[in-house]
Design an enzyme around this catalytic site. Structure first.
Site, PDB file in Angstrom:
ATOM      1  NE  ARG A 139       2.158 -12.085  -1.100  1.00 32.42           N
ATOM      2  CZ  ARG A 139       1.094 -11.567  -0.520  1.00 32.42           C
ATOM      3  NH1 ARG A 139       0.302 -12.333   0.192  1.00 32.42           N
ATOM      4  NH2 ARG A 139       0.789 -10.291  -0.646  1.00 32.42           N
TER       5      ARG A 139
ATOM      6  CD  GLU B 253      -4.837  -7.928  -3.601  1.00 32.45           C
ATOM      7  OE1 GLU B 253      -4.627  -8.482  -2.520  1.00 32.45           O
ATOM      8  OE2 GLU B 253      -4.460  -6.765  -3.853  1.00 32.45           O
TER       9      GLU B 253
ATOM     10  N   GLY C 232       0.799  -1.225   0.000  1.00 28.71           N
ATOM     11  CA  GLY C 232       0.000   0.000   0.000  1.00 28.71           C
ATOM     12  C   GLY C 232       0.831   1.273   0.000  1.00 28.71           C
TER      13      GLY C 232
ATOM     14  CD  GLU D 272      -4.954   1.167 -11.258  1.00 25.70           C
ATOM     15  OE1 GLU D 272      -4.155   0.363 -11.766  1.00 25.70           O
ATOM     16  OE2 GLU D 272      -5.301   1.119 -10.075  1.00 25.70           O
TER      17      GLU D 272
HETATM   18  P1  ADP Z   1      -0.293  -2.823  -2.917  1.00 26.99           P
HETATM   19  O1  ADP Z   1       0.373  -3.858  -3.746  1.00 26.99           O
HETATM   20  O2  ADP Z   1       0.635  -1.726  -2.495  1.00 26.99           O
HETATM   21  O3  ADP Z   1      -1.087  -3.399  -1.796  1.00 26.99           O
HETATM   22  P2  ADP Z   1      -2.731  -2.505  -4.546  1.00 26.99           P
HETATM   23  O4  ADP Z   1      -2.709  -2.188  -5.987  1.00 26.99           O
HETATM   24  O5  ADP Z   1      -3.075  -3.904  -4.164  1.00 26.99           O
HETATM   25  O6  ADP Z   1      -1.336  -2.063  -3.894  1.00 26.99           O
HETATM   26  O7  ADP Z   1      -3.736  -1.541  -3.804  1.00 26.99           O
HETATM   27  C1  ADP Z   1      -3.882  -1.542  -2.408  1.00 26.99           C
HETATM   28  C2  ADP Z   1      -5.123  -0.770  -1.996  1.00 26.99           C
HETATM   29  O8  ADP Z   1      -5.053   0.578  -2.500  1.00 26.99           O
HETATM   30  C3  ADP Z   1      -6.432  -1.307  -2.560  1.00 26.99           C
HETATM   31  O9  ADP Z   1      -6.979  -2.352  -1.778  1.00 26.99           O
HETATM   32  C4  ADP Z   1      -7.293  -0.050  -2.509  1.00 26.99           C
HETATM   33  O10 ADP Z   1      -7.690   0.202  -1.192  1.00 26.99           O
HETATM   34  C5  ADP Z   1      -6.317   1.046  -2.912  1.00 26.99           C
HETATM   35  N1  ADP Z   1      -6.327   1.273  -4.388  1.00 26.99           N
HETATM   36  C6  ADP Z   1      -5.503   0.723  -5.305  1.00 26.99           C
HETATM   37  N2  ADP Z   1      -5.809   1.112  -6.566  1.00 26.99           N
HETATM   38  C7  ADP Z   1      -6.855   1.954  -6.453  1.00 26.99           C
HETATM   39  C8  ADP Z   1      -7.670   2.710  -7.395  1.00 26.99           C
HETATM   40  N3  ADP Z   1      -7.444   2.680  -8.717  1.00 26.99           N
HETATM   41  N4  ADP Z   1      -8.685   3.469  -6.896  1.00 26.99           N
HETATM   42  C9  ADP Z   1      -8.926   3.523  -5.564  1.00 26.99           C
HETATM   43  N5  ADP Z   1      -8.213   2.845  -4.637  1.00 26.99           N
HETATM   44  C10 ADP Z   1      -7.190   2.071  -5.053  1.00 26.99           C
END
Ligand code: ADP
Length: 446
Positions: free
Chosen positions: A291, A275, A165, A200
């Site tokens: 994983r 995800e 995150g 994004e």
């Molecule tokens: P990481 O690998 O750092 O965990 P993620 O891509 O899985 O990153 O995103 C983690 C969290 O960030 C998501 O569960 C969501 O809460 C928020 N997030 C990620 N992308 C978006 C998006 N395009 N719009 C809104 N929230 C997002």
């Protein structure tokens, strides 16, 4: 089957893997840093090897030391757990070169999914719906502005090699782009050693819904339903549940089938999680984790399938004998991540556990490596255990969770148990009416 598995991790997940190995009659090797000599997984393993000082870089991330531990003990496979080396393609490849099995997907699949841009392109090609955004990386604030103008603000700048995150920047208007772009790039470089970022569409009120998949690497792949992980703090999951309170079975099957087909197409091997963000009835892929995940027990609870056992079987070449039609989702499960932290400030609270009483009874599972008298070292993440509760439906699950939380006693350190006692009594949570921002807003209003 393997004869001896080295568990390249610590804490509750090391114990989780050890339990699956023991049930299959596989010998276990624990590795540990000097700070973890008294850890439960070390005490319960058949053999243990100290691989270095407390710092993770010198121990749990130290590939030469872990290889040496494999050689000394004659381990024929390594389970990486989650975190540490679990998504390190180089580690998977080195093990393969040494004729030691890596219990996980191929190095190539780890590499693709570890690069979020390549992951998104691959997902798209495999028929998975993705979040609208830039085609690949963006090199300048001007580029980012162009992409954002096409999609409309707000947008999110994310690191291609990101994780945990970290390093995401929300941009609400064009005049804020310049600064956000520079910040995102330098944070990406500092945290992940790669300054590549992409843009994004920022979804404003989504839920986080992820799909558990398993493949045999030969074109057979299944899904094991979804988990709803919308309750997050700083983009980190706090409470996870299966099945999602937001989906009906038609939506559940639709996204599950898309993921299973995609994994068949990819020839994916082992366990993985795809995800998504979910908003207004649509799913948007954000990333894939190659994983086992922290929250895998909620899936095990509603499918009655041991995911680590399946990982071991796939990795040793015994295949995946579960067919999609064998999987039936039954009941409801909720997991609370219990951290050694102040429940209001979230400041870590390492130290000695002077009294420990975990809850029990029907439908209650506690995955934890701690015990009374154990000292939580300050060097690693603060997860000390997971409480997983299962009921025939969500209402029963919540009633049981409330009861289990009341029984749970951890003295000597601070934990996040009081937070969960509040959440379980909250009307929005009872109604399943929350999105990914709900918890942050709730904490700010307390
Ligand atoms: P990481 O690998 O750092 O965990 P993620 O891509 O899985 O990153 O995103 C983690 C969290 O960030 C998501 O569960 C969501 O809460 C928020 N997030 C990620 N992308 C978006 C998006 N395009 N719009 C809104 N929230 C997002």
């Amino acid at each position: 089957m393997f004869s001896k598995v080295l568990i390249a991790n610590r804490g509750e997940i090391a114990l989780r893997v050890l339990r699956a190995c023991k049930e299959l009659g596989i010998q276990t090797v624990a590795i540990h840093s000097t700070a973890d000599a008294e850890a439960m997984h070390v005490k319960l393993a058949d053999e243990s090897v100290c691989i270095g000082p407390p710092s993770a870089r010198d121990s749990y991330l130290n590939i030469p030391q872990i290889l040496a531990a494999c050689e000394i003990t004659g381990a024929d496979a390594v389970h990486p757990g989650y975190g540490f080396l679990s998504e390190n393609a180089r580690f998977a490849q080195i093990l393969e070169e040494h004729k030691i099995s890596f219990i996980g997907p191929s190095a190539e699949h780890i590499r693709i999914m570890g690069d979020k841009i390549a992951a998104k392109q691959t997902a798209k090609r495999l028929g998975i719906p993705v979040v609208p955004g830039s085609e690949g990386g963006v090199d300048s604030a001007e580029d980012a502005k162009r992409v954002a103008a096409e999609m409309g603000y707000p947008v999110l700048i994310k690191a291609a090699s990101g994780g945990g995150g970290k390093g995401m920047q929300v941009v609400h208007s064009e005049d804020k782009m310049e600064l956000a772009f520079t910040t995102a790039r330098s944070e990406a470089a500092a945290n992940f050693g790669d300054s590549t970022v992409y843009v994004e569409k920022y979804l404003e009120k989504p839920r986080h819904i992820e799909v558990q998949v398993m493949g045999d690497g030969k074109g057979h792949a299944i899904h094991l339903g979804e988990r709803d992980c919308s309750l997050q703090r700083r983009h980190q999951k706090v409470w996870e549940e299966a099945q999602s309170p937001a989906l009906n079975s038609e939506q559940q099957n639709r996204i599950g089938d898309i993921c299973a087909k995609a994994m068949q197409g990819l020839g994916y091997s082992g366990a993985g999680t795809i995800e998504f963000l979910y908003e207004n009835g649509e799913f948007y892929f954000i990333e894939m984790n190659t994983r086992l995940q922290v929250e895998h027990p909620v899936t095990e609870s509603i499918t009655r399938i041991d995911l680590v056992n399946e990982q071991l079987k796939v990795a040793c070449g015994a295949g995946l004998d579960i067919r999609q039609e064998d999987i039936k989702f039954q009941g409801h499960a909720i997991e609370c991540r219990i951290n050694a932290e102040n429940p209001e400030t979230f400041v870590p609270s390492p130290g000695k556990i002077t009294y420990y009483h975990p809850p029990g009874g029907l439908g209650v599972r506690v995955d934890s490596g701690v015990y009374q008298g154990y000292s939580i070292p300050p060097y690693y993440d603060s997860l000390i255990g997971k409480l997983i509760v299962t009921g025939r439906n969500r209402v029963e699950c919540m009633m049981r969770l409330r009861r289990a939380l009341d029984e749970f006693v951890v003295d000597g350190i601070q934990t996040t148990l009081p937070l969960f006692r509040d959440l379980v009594d909250n009307a929005d949570i009872a109604n399943g009416a929350y999105d990914i921002h709900w918890l942050e807003k709730y904490l700010a209003s307390k």
